[in-house]
Motif scaffolding. Sequence first.
Motif, PDB file in Angstrom:
ATOM      1  N   THR A   1      -2.734  15.151  -1.812  1.00 41.11           N
ATOM      2  CA  THR A   1      -3.199  13.879  -1.278  1.00 41.11           C
ATOM      3  C   THR A   1      -2.383  13.500  -0.044  1.00 41.11           C
ATOM      4  O   THR A   1      -1.370  14.139   0.272  1.00 41.11           O
ATOM      5  N   SER A   2      -2.810  12.460   0.599  1.00 46.28           N
ATOM      6  CA  SER A   2      -2.009  11.886   1.684  1.00 46.28           C
ATOM      7  C   SER A   2      -0.787  11.202   1.072  1.00 46.28           C
ATOM      8  O   SER A   2      -0.786  10.884  -0.122  1.00 46.28           O
ATOM      9  N   PRO A   3       0.271  10.988   1.857  1.00 47.80           N
ATOM     10  CA  PRO A   3       1.426  10.246   1.330  1.00 47.80           C
ATOM     11  C   PRO A   3       0.992   8.904   0.734  1.00 47.80           C
ATOM     12  O   PRO A   3       0.137   8.217   1.286  1.00 47.80           O
ATOM     13  N   LEU A   4       1.560   8.562  -0.409  1.00 52.88           N
ATOM     14  CA  LEU A   4       1.194   7.319  -1.073  1.00 52.88           C
ATOM     15  C   LEU A   4       1.774   6.123  -0.329  1.00 52.88           C
ATOM     16  O   LEU A   4       2.921   6.182   0.150  1.00 52.88           O
ATOM     17  N   PRO A   5       1.014   5.033  -0.219  1.00 48.44           N
ATOM     18  CA  PRO A   5       1.584   3.812   0.360  1.00 48.44           C
ATOM     19  C   PRO A   5       2.781   3.349  -0.475  1.00 48.44           C
ATOM     20  O   PRO A   5       2.779   3.482  -1.703  1.00 48.44           O
ATOM     21  N   PHE A   6       3.771   2.805   0.177  1.00 45.40           N
ATOM     22  CA  PHE A   6       4.989   2.401  -0.527  1.00 45.40           C
ATOM     23  C   PHE A   6       4.687   1.363  -1.601  1.00 45.40           C
ATOM     24  O   PHE A   6       5.235   1.428  -2.711  1.00 45.40           O
ATOM     25  N   TRP A   7       3.798   0.413  -1.303  1.00 43.45           N
ATOM     26  CA  TRP A   7       3.470  -0.633  -2.270  1.00 43.45           C
ATOM     27  C   TRP A   7       2.802  -0.040  -3.512  1.00 43.45           C
ATOM     28  O   TRP A   7       3.025  -0.510  -4.630  1.00 43.45           O
ATOM     29  N   LEU A   8       2.004   1.017  -3.327  1.00 45.42           N
ATOM     30  CA  LEU A   8       1.337   1.649  -4.456  1.00 45.42           C
ATOM     31  C   LEU A   8       2.357   2.359  -5.339  1.00 45.42           C
ATOM     32  O   LEU A   8       2.259   2.322  -6.579  1.00 45.42           O
TER      33      LEU A   8
END
Length: 215
Positions: A173-180
């Motif tokens: 996947t793409s890098p996960l958002p920090f908030w997620l």
Amino acid sequence: MASETEKTRALLQSCSPQSLMCSLGLGVFCLVVDRLLQFPVIQQSDWLRALSDNAVHCVIGMWSWAIVTGIKKKTDFGEVLFAGFLASVIDIDHFFLAGSLSLKAALTLPRRPFLHCSTVIPVVALTLKLAMHLLKLKDSWCFLPWMLCIAWSSHHIRDGIRHGLWLCPFGKTSPLPFWLYVIVTASLPHVCSVVMHLTGARQIMSSKHGVLIDV
């Protein structure tokens, strides 16, 4: 199949004020500590960066399992420590892939090492559960597959903010958002706790292993 009453009870137990406060604390810890690790004094030293990063994996694993079992005096702290060990030991595969004990070689790999493939987690957990069943350890050690799942998952989710999740053989996947990452890490113990309730694992842990489940 669990009754609706059992499902409701599992949800309520996993969402007690104390448990939710501990999860909030875990989320705040993730939010703060991963920002602190970006300081130049840490990033400029390979050893300091590697050790601090691995230590955070360990703490998150310990914190997550402590939430699952319940933050009580009777909680077996040895299990919490072991969960932290499982969450941090994954990084040893960097050295296996590098074929060297050199930290620089381990940090400059051409590809991600095998234990960082997220589809390995359910495979290893199910294999472990089967082995325990064959060895008749399913009661006294029933917590182990669950501990492995939550410890390794927390490691993979945290690594996901930099590299995404590697879901072989489907790609990454793409890098996960920090908030997620923060939200998923904080909620992971509750998801695990509910599933354990519905499968009866926590009842076995309470009666056979002595783990306090009244959270």
